[in-house]
Enzyme design. Structure first.
Site, short mmCIF file in Angstrom:
data_model
loop_
_atom_site.label_atom_id
_atom_site.label_comp_id
_atom_site.label_asym_id
_atom_site.label_seq_id
_atom_site.Cartn_x
_atom_site.Cartn_y
_atom_site.Cartn_z
N ASP A 72 -50.70 -49.98 -3.53
CA ASP A 72 -50.16 -51.08 -2.72
C ASP A 72 -49.57 -52.16 -3.61
O ASP A 72 -48.55 -52.76 -3.29
CB ASP A 72 -51.27 -51.69 -1.85
CG ASP A 72 -51.92 -50.66 -0.95
OD1 ASP A 72 -51.25 -49.66 -0.60
OD2 ASP A 72 -53.10 -50.83 -0.61
N GLU A 80 -50.22 -46.29 7.85
CA GLU A 80 -51.45 -46.76 8.51
C GLU A 80 -51.14 -47.40 9.85
O GLU A 80 -52.04 -47.84 10.56
CB GLU A 80 -52.23 -47.73 7.60
CG GLU A 80 -53.09 -46.99 6.59
CD GLU A 80 -54.03 -47.89 5.84
OE1 GLU A 80 -54.98 -47.36 5.26
OE2 GLU A 80 -53.83 -49.13 5.81
N ALA A 137 -51.17 -55.18 4.49
CA ALA A 137 -51.57 -56.53 4.08
C ALA A 137 -51.70 -56.61 2.56
O ALA A 137 -51.33 -57.62 1.95
CB ALA A 137 -52.89 -56.89 4.76
O1 RIB Z 1 -54.61 -48.62 -0.23
C1 RIB Z 1 -55.86 -49.21 -0.16
C2 RIB Z 1 -56.20 -49.58 1.24
O2 RIB Z 1 -56.30 -48.40 2.00
C3 RIB Z 1 -57.53 -50.27 1.40
O3 RIB Z 1 -57.45 -51.66 1.28
C4 RIB Z 1 -58.01 -49.79 2.74
O4 RIB Z 1 -57.96 -50.78 3.73
C5 RIB Z 1 -57.11 -48.63 3.11
O5 RIB Z 1 -56.31 -48.96 4.13
#
Ligand code: RIB
Length: 295
Positions: A243, A135, A42
């Protein structure tokens, strides 16, 4: 406008800022608590959307209030959530501890993220660029990259959290974006230089090693090219910097920009990200990114 499809995780982050990170078995007092929206997938989607990409998310949230709120947050960022499925049970939650220099420790309960299927992941028709990460289950991330290949899209696999990379994935030739820790785990060799040589040799696609403030190292076969990082204006929270790098990289590639341009923009966006609390707090808009880069 390019279309980025993210096949990945959606979490809510429970964040405590502390004067220093605790060691195992230690309790630290004095931190402040805050809740932020997170999840690597996300976050990557939001980073791409903020700089103007059309973004669709494929993922799963629980049937709880956190799931509802996580979806609302994505919609506010103009991320299309038509293909986010709600499943019985809890939404993914990350416990994040942030130290005084923005460094962190993160533990994730995947919750609903574990329910995403290979069929959902592989169906990415219409994408210019597909992103996935670990994840969600590894086989699901591999299916997303396979789907990208079938759809004629660029695939980006962020191998985070760290996990060994299956041969079936390397053969598909996605762009890989490990940090140094993920690099050594990906290949099972503790020497980062050797690990990169082995990974670049075995992977059909380029490898971009993210190096935090130092920038990024691009490896293609035996070629190496370093892209220096941009100085951050104060480091508050490094959560989500990786991210941001991946989301902006994808958005620029979806605009058909060269890989070198995409890496430079991704470096700049990551430097901006760390100056605000929360994974998404400092992710730049297009105007903020352009102003920072000086264009
Ligand atoms: O990469 C950061 C993210 O890793 C966080 O927002 C947390 O949710 C973990 O998934």
């Amino acid at each position: 406008m390019g279309h980025v499809v993210v096949v990945g995780s959606i979490n809510v982050d429970m964040v405590v800022a502390v004067p220093r990170l605790p060691v195992p078995g230690e309790t630290i007092l004095g931190g402040t608590f805050s809740q932020h929206f997170g999840g690597k997938g996300a976050n990557q989607a939001v980073a791409a959307a903020r700089i103007g990409a059309r973004v669709s998310m494929i993922g799963t949230v629980g049937d709880d209030e956190l799931g509802e709120r996580a979806l609302e947050a994505l919609e506010r960022e103009l991320v299309n959530i038509d293909r986010v499925r709600r499943v019985p049970g809890p939404t993914g939650v990350a416990l994040v501890v942030v130290g005084p220099r923005g460094e962190n420790q993160i533990a994730v309960a995947p919750g609903a993220n574990a329910a995403l299927t290979e069929e959902e992941a592989e169906s990415v028709t219409g994408a210019d660029v597909v992103i996935s990460n670990f994840e969600v289950p590894v086989r699901v991330a591999v299916a997303a990259i396979r789907g990208a290949r079938l759809a004629g899209a660029e695939g980006i696999l962020d191998p985070a959290p760290a996990h060994a990379l299956p041969a079936a994935l390397l053969e598909l030739g996605p762009i890989l974006t490990p940090n140094e820790h993920e690099l050594v785990v990906a290949i099972g060799n503790d020497d980062p230089t050797e690990a990169l040589a082995e990974l670049a040799d075995r992977s059909a696609g380029p490898v971009i090693v993210t190096q935090g403030p130092a920038g990024a190292l691009l490896a293609r076969g035996s070629d190496r090219q370093h892209f220096p990082g941009y100085p951050a204006r104060g480091v508050i929270d490094t959560t989500g910097a990786g991210d941001t790098f991946v989301g902006v990289l994808a958005a620029r590639l979806a605009e058909k920009r060269p890989l070198s341009d995409a890496i430079q923009a991704a470096n700049a966006a990551a430097a901006l990200c760390v100056s605000q609390p929360g994974a998404r707090g400092g992710m730049p808009t297009r105007a903020e990114l352009d102003a920072f880069i000086g264009r």
